[in-house]
Design an enzyme around this catalytic site. Structure first.
Site: not given
Ligand SMILES: C[S@@+](CC[C@H](N)C(=O)[O-])C[C@H]1O[C@@H](n2cnc3c(N)ncnc32)[C@H](O)[C@@H]1O
Length: 441
Positions: A258-263, A281, A325, A377
Site C-alpha cells: 500500500a505505501a506510500p498510499g496513493g491508491k 506495507d 499493486d 507501473c
C-alpha cells in the site's frame, strides 16, 4: 542563495548516496524561499542531470582525456554535468552564464585549479561543439538518450526502433504534475477556480474525472491547498487502477502493497469514509507516509498495518476487493523518478517470483463473487499480461473482468488496463481485474 550551487549539492547526494531527489528538492525549497523561476530551474537542473547522467558522461569523455576522466572524482564530474547540461539541454540559459557560473562554483568549492579545468573543458566544447554518437543502434540510443544499454536492448525487440525512440525522448522531458482532487474536501471546479486566481494553468485529464494536470509542479506543491488536503499527487494511470477496482461504499477492501498510499487513500475517498480499507506495507517509514496523507486528506476509514504481506493474516476470504499493486521494474515511471533508470540491475527473476506469489496470496483473501486487481507501473509484458495468463490458467475460480467496463476503452488492451507514456501522456502502467466465482446457491 546560489540556485545552481544548491542544485549541484543535491545532485551529488543523489548520485553518490542514492538519496531521493524529490525529498531533497522539497527540503531545499522550504529553506530557500526563492522566486518560482529559480525553484523551477533547480528542479530542471537536478532532475535533468540525474536523468541525463549517461549522456553527459558520454559527452564529457569526448572533451577530456578518457583515461583520466574515468578516474575523476564524481564531485568534479558533476560540475562538468552541470555545465554541459545547461549548454546542451537547456535553451533558456546563455552560454556565457552556463560556463561562468559553473566555473565560479568550482573555484568557490574546490579552488582555482579545478575552476580552470572546468573552464577549459567547457570552452573546448564551445570552440568546436562537434562529436559523434556510436554507430550501433542500441549503443547510440543508450548514449544519446541516456539509458543503460541493457535496457535499450530489451526495449528494441518489444517496441521497435521508432516507438523506443519516442519513449526514450518522452521520459527525458520534465514530467508534468498530475494531481487528484480530494472530493471529501472540495470539488474539481472549485480547485480549478482557486488555481486560476493564482495564475496556475491546469488541463483536465481526458482519462480520469478526478485528475488535473499542470507544468507548474514546484509552485503547486508549495501551495497551502496541498497542506490543507484539497488535493494530492497522483498520476492519472494510478487513479485509473482504483477506478478499475471500483470500490463501493461500506465494503471491506485489502491493499497488500500500500505505501506510500496513493491508491489506498483514493479507495478510501471513493468509499466516502465508509466501510474499511486495510493498507499493508512492510516498510515502517513508508507506512508513516500513508498516515500523513490520510490525515491531510481527512480520511478515517483506513487501518494501517506494518507487516510483510506474506505474513499478514488470518488468511481468509473476507474481503470484497483486494488490490495487489506489486513491486515491479518501474519502467513506466522513468520520467518522474530520474534515478530509477540507473537502478536497472534489479533482479527481475526475483521480482517475477514475488509478483506470482502475491497473486496466489491475494486470491485467498477475496470473498466468493469478490474482485482481485493486480497492477504494476511497468510496460514489461513478463510482469503484466504473462503473470495474469499464468494465474488464470491455474486458478479456475477466477475470470478476467473487462477493464473497459470501468475505464475508457482507449486505456485498455485485451480486456486489461495498459497505458503507454508517449501515447497516453501518463505513466506506463498495467492492471487486470478478476472476479472470484460467486457461491453456488
Ligand atoms: C508499487 S509500491 C506500492 C504503491 C502504492 N500502492 C501506492 O499507490 O502508493 C510497492 C510497495 O510494496 C511494498 N512491499 C514490497 N514487498 C512487500 C512485502 N513483502 N510486504 C508488504 N509490502 C511490500 C514496498 O514497500 C512498496 O511500498
Amino acid at each position: 542563495m546560489n540556485i545552481r550551487q544548491e542544485a549541484y549539492q543535491i545532485i551529488i547526494k543523489v548520485l553518490k548516496n542514492n538519496d531521493y531527489a524529490d525529498i531533497l528538492l522539497q527540503q531545499a525549497i522550504k529553506k530557500i524561499h526563492d522566486s518560482n523561476e529559480n525553484v523551477e530551474l533547480m528542479y530542471r537542473l537536478v532532475k535533468g542531470i540525474v536523468k541525463m547522467q549517461g549522456n553527459l558522461d558520454y559527452i564529457c569523455r569526448q572533451f577530456t582525456e578518457p583515461d583520466k576522466y574515468i578516474k575523476t572524482d564524481l564531485k568534479i564530474k558533476a560540475l562538468l554535468y552541470l555545465g554541459f547540461f545547461q549548454l546542451i539541454h537547456l535553451d533558456s540559459i546563455p552560454e556565457h552564464a552556463a560556463v561562468n557560473e559553473t566555473v565560479e562554483i568550482a573555484k568557490k568549492l574546490y579552488g582555482d585549479k579545478t575552476g580552470d579545468f572546468i573552464n577549459a573543458v567547457l570552452r573546448a566544447y564551445l570552440r568546436n561543439p562537434k562529436f559523434q554518437y556510436p554507430q550501433d543502434l542500441a549503443e547510440r540510443m543508450a548514449a544519446q538518450y541516456s539509458y543503460p544499454l541493457e535496457l535499450i536492448k530489451q526495449w528494441l525487440p518489444l517496441w521497435g526502433e521508432e516507438e523506443t525512440e519516442y519513449l526514450c525522448l518522452y521520459f527525458n522531458e520534465p514530467a508534468k504534475l498530475h494531481i487528484r482532487v480530494n472530493n471529501l474536501a472540495t470539488s474539481k471546479s472549485k480547485l480549478l477556480e482557486y488555481f486560476k486566481k493564482r495564475d496556475v494553468e491546469f488541463t483536465e485529464s481526458p482519462a480520469s474525472h478526478n485528475i488535473i494536470i499542470t507544468t507548474h509542479g514546484p509552485k503547486v506543491l508549495q501551495d497551502v491547498a496541498f497542506s490543507e488536503g484539497y488535493f494530492t499527487v497522483q498520476d492519472t494511470s494510478a487513479a485509473l487502477v482504483v477506478e478499475l477496482l471500483d470500490p463501493r461504499e461500506n465494503e471491506s477492501i485489502l491493499d497488500l502493497f500500500a505505501a506510500p498510499g496513493g491508491k489506498a487513500t483514493y479507495i478510501a475517498e471513493r468509499m466516502k469514509n465508509t466501510g474499511e480499507v486495510i493498507a499493508v506495507d512492510k516498510i515502517p517509514n513508508k507506512v508513516k507516509l500513508i498516515k500523513q496523507t490520510m490525515e491531510r486528506l481527512q480520511i478515517d476509514n483506513m487501518k494501517l498495518v506494518t507487516d510483510d504481506a506474506f505474513h499478514y493474516g488470518p488468511v481468509a476470504p473476507a474481503f470484497d476487493r483486494v488490490l495487489l499493486d506489486v513491486p515491479c521494474s518501474g519502467w513506466g515511471v522513468f520520467g518522474r523518478k530520474p534515478d530509477l533508470r540507473w537502478q536497472y540491475h534489479q533482479n527481475i527473476d526475483e521480482l517475477l517470483r514475488i509478483q506470482a506469489n502475491a497473486l496466489n496470496l491475494g486470491a485467498n483473501f477475496v470473498k466468493a463473487g469478490g474482485y482481485l486487481v493486480y497492477s504494476t507501473c511497468t510496460m514489461n509484458p513478463q510482469e503484466n499480461e504473462e503473470q495474469i495468463e499464468r494465474f488464470l490458467k491455474s486458478n479456475k475460480q477466477f475470470k478476467l473482468v473487462n477493464a473497459s467496463d470501468f475505464i475508457p476503452v482507449g486505456y485498455t488492451r485485451s480486456g486489461m488496463m495498459q497505458t503507454f507514456p508517449n501515447i497516453h501522456n501518463m505513466d506506463g502502467a498495467f492492471a487486470a481485474k478478476m472476479q472470484k466465482k460467486p457461491k453456488e446457491r
